[in-house]
Motif scaffolding. Structure first.
Motif, PDB file in Angstrom:
ATOM      1  N   VAL B  17       0.845  -1.207   0.000  1.00  0.00           N
ATOM      2  CA  VAL B  17       0.000   0.000   0.000  1.00  0.00           C
ATOM      3  C   VAL B  17       0.877   1.253   0.000  1.00  0.00           C
ATOM      4  N   ILE B  18       1.936   1.245   0.824  1.00  0.00           N
ATOM      5  CA  ILE B  18       2.839   2.411   0.874  1.00  0.00           C
ATOM      6  C   ILE B  18       3.499   2.623  -0.489  1.00  0.00           C
ATOM      7  N   TYR B  19       3.907   1.514  -1.127  1.00  0.00           N
ATOM      8  CA  TYR B  19       4.560   1.620  -2.439  1.00  0.00           C
ATOM      9  C   TYR B  19       3.609   2.229  -3.477  1.00  0.00           C
ATOM     10  N   ILE B  20       2.365   1.721  -3.473  1.00  0.00           N
ATOM     11  CA  ILE B  20       1.389   2.225  -4.442  1.00  0.00           C
ATOM     12  C   ILE B  20       1.096   3.709  -4.198  1.00  0.00           C
ATOM     13  N   MET B  21       0.940   4.063  -2.914  1.00  0.00           N
ATOM     14  CA  MET B  21       0.649   5.464  -2.596  1.00  0.00           C
ATOM     15  C   MET B  21       1.826   6.368  -2.956  1.00  0.00           C
ATOM     16  N   ALA B  22       3.054   5.904  -2.649  1.00  0.00           N
ATOM     17  CA  ALA B  22       4.238   6.710  -2.949  1.00  0.00           C
ATOM     18  C   ALA B  22       4.359   6.925  -4.449  1.00  0.00           C
ATOM     19  N   LYS B  23       4.068   5.867  -5.199  1.00  0.00           N
ATOM     20  CA  LYS B  23       4.151   5.971  -6.654  1.00  0.00           C
ATOM     21  C   LYS B  23       3.082   6.933  -7.177  1.00  0.00           C
ATOM     22  N   GLY B  24       1.894   6.832  -6.593  1.00  0.00           N
ATOM     23  CA  GLY B  24       0.797   7.691  -7.025  1.00  0.00           C
ATOM     24  C   GLY B  24       1.052   9.145  -6.686  1.00  0.00           C
ATOM     25  N   PHE B  25       1.544   9.406  -5.460  1.00  0.00           N
ATOM     26  CA  PHE B  25       1.798  10.782  -5.057  1.00  0.00           C
ATOM     27  C   PHE B  25       2.992  11.381  -5.792  1.00  0.00           C
ATOM     28  N   GLY B  26       3.870  10.519  -6.293  1.00  0.00           N
ATOM     29  CA  GLY B  26       5.052  11.004  -7.007  1.00  0.00           C
ATOM     30  C   GLY B  26       4.748  11.469  -8.417  1.00  0.00           C
ATOM     31  N   ASN B  27       3.572  11.145  -8.924  1.00  0.00           N
ATOM     32  CA  ASN B  27       3.210  11.534 -10.286  1.00  0.00           C
ATOM     33  C   ASN B  27       2.160  12.642 -10.268  1.00  0.00           C
ATOM     34  N   ASP B  28       2.194  13.442 -11.322  1.00  0.00           N
ATOM     35  CA  ASP B  28       1.148  14.440 -11.488  1.00  0.00           C
ATOM     36  C   ASP B  28      -0.101  13.707 -11.979  1.00  0.00           C
ATOM     37  N   PRO B  29      -1.162  13.692 -11.152  1.00  0.00           N
ATOM     38  CA  PRO B  29      -2.347  12.922 -11.565  1.00  0.00           C
ATOM     39  C   PRO B  29      -3.022  13.473 -12.815  1.00  0.00           C
ATOM     40  N   HIS B  30      -2.699  14.711 -13.161  1.00  0.00           N
ATOM     41  CA  HIS B  30      -3.353  15.310 -14.330  1.00  0.00           C
ATOM     42  C   HIS B  30      -2.488  15.223 -15.590  1.00  0.00           C
ATOM     43  N   ALA B  31      -1.261  14.705 -15.443  1.00  0.00           N
ATOM     44  CA  ALA B  31      -0.389  14.599 -16.617  1.00  0.00           C
ATOM     45  C   ALA B  31      -0.914  13.491 -17.528  1.00  0.00           C
ATOM     46  N   VAL B  32      -1.029  13.816 -18.793  1.00  0.00           N
ATOM     47  CA  VAL B  32      -1.510  12.827 -19.758  1.00  0.00           C
ATOM     48  C   VAL B  32      -0.300  12.108 -20.351  1.00  0.00           C
ATOM     49  N   PRO B  33      -0.240  10.791 -20.225  1.00  0.00           N
ATOM     50  CA  PRO B  33       0.921  10.064 -20.759  1.00  0.00           C
ATOM     51  C   PRO B  33       1.040  10.261 -22.274  1.00  0.00           C
ATOM     52  N   PHE B  34       2.280  10.135 -22.761  1.00  0.00           N
ATOM     53  CA  PHE B  34       2.526  10.252 -24.201  1.00  0.00           C
ATOM     54  C   PHE B  34       3.464   9.129 -24.613  1.00  0.00           C
TER      55      PHE B  34
END
Lengths: 161, 174
Positions: B17-34
């Protein structure tokens, strides 16, 4: 983010002198158009993010839906159409993650969590203490028998005095 | 033994859970992948804004290409206008610069270009089909394509500093 929002806002406002609201491409026949809409529900709008391209009023979403329409008209399969968008935006483009690879974990995790919960409950229920036996009422025969406990024997002897 | 297994399992779940949260918080949730970087740039044939001639990407085979997607109603596009204008002149002999206007209309664009002037070819994408093909997710977006027709990368933000633009150009001029 701000840029995407400005795009959405501008598209939604449709202000005069700014971006025009484009007419949607001509729909296909009923069966194929239903497929276009069904596919559109499963694809994420690139500028509005939380909404599918079938549900978004943004002009760019309609452009994406037009692309789906074009691919359907070309006879592409559902998978080929999904691949077109995934090739550009990754699996982010899908409203529901695929049930394979790393994302399979997302689908399995709740099931795994439920299984662990059930195991914990089962394990705890096994350890539960047995129901307390009703207190034995000493019968007359029992009271006549000599007590095994020395202390009890001494108490009984004192009482008899 | 069972207790150790239970504690181990609990720790594993917490770590996950900590790994998933850390990964999620480390990314901009609004950035659209390319994901088109490293892939061939989709070809297109669309109309120029200054005349009725059409232009295809294939016309520029063998040359580094910069494509800027923009619209007149986009403030950041207007902000980066001087930088792109400067870059198009600086690299005129080394690369091709193309502007593609989408989600806009011709009258607005022509008026804007008459008022501000542009030093490179401007094209019009009336149904945003080229923008969809290129995975555009906002404006402005600038694509850097090498001389082999491969998309090196895109920049989904306006250019304000010319030095920043030079650094991006180096990736396709090599």
């Amino acid at each position: 983010m701000l840029l995407a929002l400005s795009l959405v806002a501008s598209l939604a406002l449709g202000q005069e002198g700014y971006t025009p609201q484009r007419p949607v491409a001509d729909p296909l026949d009923a069966a194929r158009e239903a497929r276009v809409q069904a596919l559109g529900k499963q694809l994420r709008c690139a500028v509005c993010q939380g909404v599918s391209i079938a549900d978004s009023p943004a002009s760019m979403a309609r452009a994406q839906l037009d692309k789906v329409r074009e691919l359907v008209a070309e006879g592409k399969s559902d998978q080929e159409i999904f691949d077109y968008f995934v090739e550009r935006y990754g699996e982010w483009a899908l409203m529901e993650p695929k049930k394979s690879g790393v994302t399979l974990g997302l689908w399995l995790f709740p099931v795994l969590l439920l299984a662990v919960g059930l195991w914990v409950i089962w394990n705890q229920s096994k350890k539960a203490p047995p129901a307390a036996a009703p207190a034995a009422t000493p019968g007359p025969a029992a009271s006549d028998a000599p007590p095994a406990d020395d202390y009890l024997a001494k108490v009984r002897a004192d009482l008899e005095k | 033994m069972k207790k150790q297994l239970a504690v181990g399992s609990a720790l594993a779940v917490i770590a996950l859970v900590i790994y998933i949260m850390a990964k999620g918080f480390g990314n901009d949730p609004h950035a659209v992948p390319f994901l088109l970087s490293g892939k061939p740039a989709p070809n297109f044939t669309i109309k120029r804004l200054d005349n009725d001639a059409t232009v295809s990407l294939a016309d520029f085979k063998g040359k580094p290409i910069v494509i800027n997607f923009w619209a007149t109603w986009c403030g950041p596009c207007q902000t980066e206008h001087p930088v792109l204008d400067w870059a198009a002149k600086k690299y005129a002999n080394q690369a091709v610069f193309l502007g593609i206007v989408f989600e806009d209309n011709e009258q607005n664009t022509k008026r804007f270009l008459q008022q501000n002037g542009w030093s490179f070819v401007q094209l019009f994408d009336p149904k945003s089909t080229v923008a969809v093909d290129y995975g555009v997710s906002g404006v402005p977006e600038t694509y850097f394509i090498d001389r082999n027709g491969i998309i090196n990368h895109k920049v989904a933000a306006p250019f304000v500093d010319p030095r920043e633009f030079v650094a991006h150009m180096q990736t396709i001029l090599q």
